[in-house]
Design an enzyme around this catalytic site. Structure first.
Site, mmCIF file in Angstrom:
data_model
loop_
_atom_site.group_PDB
_atom_site.id
_atom_site.type_symbol
_atom_site.label_atom_id
_atom_site.label_comp_id
_atom_site.label_asym_id
_atom_site.label_seq_id
_atom_site.Cartn_x
_atom_site.Cartn_y
_atom_site.Cartn_z
ATOM 1 N N MET A 187 20.559 64.348 84.859
ATOM 2 C CA MET A 187 22.253 64.269 84.681
ATOM 3 C C MET A 187 22.535 63.780 83.483
ATOM 4 O O MET A 187 21.927 62.944 82.897
ATOM 5 C CB MET A 187 22.737 63.133 85.693
ATOM 6 C CG MET A 187 22.292 63.278 87.202
ATOM 7 S SD MET A 187 23.083 62.171 88.124
ATOM 8 C CE MET A 187 22.146 62.703 89.744
ATOM 9 N N HIS A 210 15.974 69.520 89.000
ATOM 10 C CA HIS A 210 17.438 69.673 89.089
ATOM 11 C C HIS A 210 18.313 69.569 87.871
ATOM 12 O O HIS A 210 18.423 68.122 87.933
ATOM 13 C CB HIS A 210 17.949 69.250 90.522
ATOM 14 C CG HIS A 210 19.259 69.377 90.938
ATOM 15 N ND1 HIS A 210 19.701 68.489 91.974
ATOM 16 C CD2 HIS A 210 20.274 70.019 90.564
ATOM 17 C CE1 HIS A 210 20.851 69.068 92.031
ATOM 18 N NE2 HIS A 210 21.378 69.835 91.183
ATOM 19 N N ASP A 244 20.035 69.585 99.450
ATOM 20 C CA ASP A 244 20.073 68.311 98.528
ATOM 21 C C ASP A 244 21.165 67.375 98.828
ATOM 22 O O ASP A 244 22.386 67.854 98.446
ATOM 23 C CB ASP A 244 20.072 68.631 97.158
ATOM 24 C CG ASP A 244 19.932 67.258 96.249
ATOM 25 O OD1 ASP A 244 19.733 66.151 96.601
ATOM 26 O OD2 ASP A 244 19.621 67.708 95.051
ATOM 27 N N MET A 291 21.503 69.088 86.175
ATOM 28 C CA MET A 291 23.029 68.784 86.449
ATOM 29 C C MET A 291 23.574 68.303 85.068
ATOM 30 O O MET A 291 23.972 67.235 84.835
ATOM 31 C CB MET A 291 23.454 67.408 87.398
ATOM 32 C CG MET A 291 23.051 68.087 89.005
ATOM 33 S SD MET A 291 22.780 66.503 89.808
ATOM 34 C CE MET A 291 20.861 66.053 89.655
ATOM 35 N N SER A 325 13.347 62.498 96.313
ATOM 36 C CA SER A 325 13.991 62.460 94.854
ATOM 37 C C SER A 325 13.706 61.155 94.395
ATOM 38 O O SER A 325 14.213 60.128 95.025
ATOM 39 C CB SER A 325 15.547 62.779 95.268
ATOM 40 O OG SER A 325 16.195 62.471 94.014
ATOM 41 N N ASP A 380 16.249 64.410 89.275
ATOM 42 C CA ASP A 380 17.458 64.718 88.985
ATOM 43 C C ASP A 380 17.814 64.683 87.356
ATOM 44 O O ASP A 380 17.833 63.172 87.226
ATOM 45 C CB ASP A 380 18.347 63.910 89.976
ATOM 46 C CG ASP A 380 18.369 64.488 91.535
ATOM 47 O OD1 ASP A 380 18.467 65.781 91.780
ATOM 48 O OD2 ASP A 380 18.082 63.711 92.347
ATOM 49 N N HIS A 406 11.099 65.737 93.498
ATOM 50 C CA HIS A 406 12.538 66.199 92.975
ATOM 51 C C HIS A 406 13.053 65.390 91.794
ATOM 52 O O HIS A 406 13.065 64.174 92.006
ATOM 53 C CB HIS A 406 13.599 66.234 94.093
ATOM 54 C CG HIS A 406 14.548 67.084 93.868
ATOM 55 N ND1 HIS A 406 15.045 68.200 93.976
ATOM 56 C CD2 HIS A 406 15.933 66.452 93.497
ATOM 57 C CE1 HIS A 406 16.378 68.257 93.639
ATOM 58 N NE2 HIS A 406 16.966 67.492 93.615
ATOM 59 N N MET A 463 23.955 72.287 97.534
ATOM 60 C CA MET A 463 24.346 70.739 97.473
ATOM 61 C C MET A 463 24.973 70.367 98.868
ATOM 62 O O MET A 463 25.977 71.136 98.988
ATOM 63 C CB MET A 463 25.278 70.492 96.282
ATOM 64 C CG MET A 463 24.501 70.581 94.849
ATOM 65 S SD MET A 463 22.925 69.502 94.762
ATOM 66 C CE MET A 463 23.618 67.994 95.280
HETATM 67 C C1 DX5 Z 1 22.492 63.976 94.041
HETATM 68 C C2 DX5 Z 1 20.967 64.269 93.624
HETATM 69 C C3 DX5 Z 1 20.113 64.079 94.844
HETATM 70 C C4 DX5 Z 1 20.122 62.850 95.255
HETATM 71 C C5 DX5 Z 1 19.883 62.800 96.930
HETATM 72 O O1 DX5 Z 1 23.374 64.479 92.884
HETATM 73 O O2 DX5 Z 1 21.041 65.818 93.322
HETATM 74 O O3 DX5 Z 1 18.847 64.675 94.503
HETATM 75 O O4 DX5 Z 1 18.722 62.313 94.982
HETATM 76 O O5 DX5 Z 1 19.982 61.755 97.249
HETATM 77 P P1 DX5 Z 1 20.284 61.315 98.730
HETATM 78 O O6 DX5 Z 1 19.161 61.883 99.560
HETATM 79 O O7 DX5 Z 1 20.160 59.735 98.772
HETATM 80 O O8 DX5 Z 1 21.725 61.810 99.328
HETATM 81 ZN ZN ZN Z 2 18.899 66.843 93.232
#
Ligand code: DX5
Ligand code: ZN
Length: 226
Positions: free
Chosen positions: A44, A73, A182, A75, A15, A42, A40, A144
């Site tokens: 947000m 992903h 994740d 969010m 990620s 993210d 990956h 998650m």
């Molecule tokens: C958190 C993200 C993850 C994040 C995971 O909301 O969706 O993808 O990057 O990070 P680690 O592996 O550090 O928990």
């Molecule tokens: Zn993620």
């Protein structure tokens, strides 16, 4: 770049949330060369989750510097407004939160119509049973194992049981749906998660936070391949 993965394969998805954004080309090249399977990403919005990252432009630029599939992903609230933009930007997999969708079936079909693999994500407190109907429509589930929003959080210990319950449901309906997890994943818990049915491992801090992302990827791939 689209790629078809099958059940029974174990995939590592670093990620980039934990990477240094101003050194992304080097960071991504190092994990790609070391054997990562997917990138990956993210997204947000500061509304669905209490953090803000990036939008489709970042996906487009990353698509230009890697041959790996991009796993986006989302969010975000009202994901239906942005799915097409992320698909156009080069996303290969798009996942949307069950908790953010009002018309989940329509949303999943929007992702598929845009030419992407469709996934549904559930938060730690959401039971896998809410997926019973949508399992017939999707390519992967993202469980998650931390509350979404930040990298480097502590793994929630009830997550493996959820994976095992989901694996049994998928087996019963005999579909090729991958289980992705994740949050808080590292070399310490990967083997146990494999045994519970997890097939796609998202790793942020345990890859990019180590100071040697390539070594972390190689060590993790060893665990996944044995
Ligand atoms: C958190 C993200 C993850 C994040 C995971 O909301 O969706 O993808 O990057 O990070 P680690 O592996 O550090 O928990
Ligand atoms: Zn993620």
């Amino acid at each position: 770049m689209e790629q078809n993965f099958k059940k029974g394969e174990y995939l590592l998805a670093p990620s980039i949330l934990s990477a240094n954004f101003v050194k992304l080309p080097e960071e991504i090249k190092s994990v790609e060369t070391a054997g990562a399977d997917i990138i990956h990403m993210d997204v947000m919005d500061g509304h669905f989750v209490p953090n803000i990252t990036f939008g489709p432009k970042m996906v487009k630029d990353v698509n230009g510097i890697t041959g790996l599939p991009l796993d986006v992903h989302l969010m975000i609230s009202e994901p239906e407004k942005y799915v097409d933009d992320f698909a156009k930007a080069g996303a290969d997999w798009i996942s949307v939160h069950y908790e953010a969708a009002i018309h989940l079936n329509r949303l999943v079909n929007q992702i598929k119509d845009a030419g992407c693999k469709a996934g549904v994500v559930i938060n730690p407190a959401t039971p896998v049973d809410v997926l019973d109907e949508i399992l017939f429509e999707i390519d992967f589930v993202l469980l998650m194992s931390v509350n979404p929003g930040f990298g480097g959080q502590k793994f929630i210990e009830t997550s493996p049981q959820k994976a095992a319950r989901l694996r049994d449901k998928i087996k019963k309906i005999n579909r090729n749906i991958l289980i992705e997890m994740d949050g808080g994943i590292g070399q310490n818990n990967m083997k146990m998660l494999k045994d519970c049915g997890v097939e796609v491992f998202v790793c942020g801090n345990s890859v990019f936070g180590t100071g040697d992302a390539a070594k972390a990827v190689k060590d993790m791939k060893k665990i996944l391949n044995t």
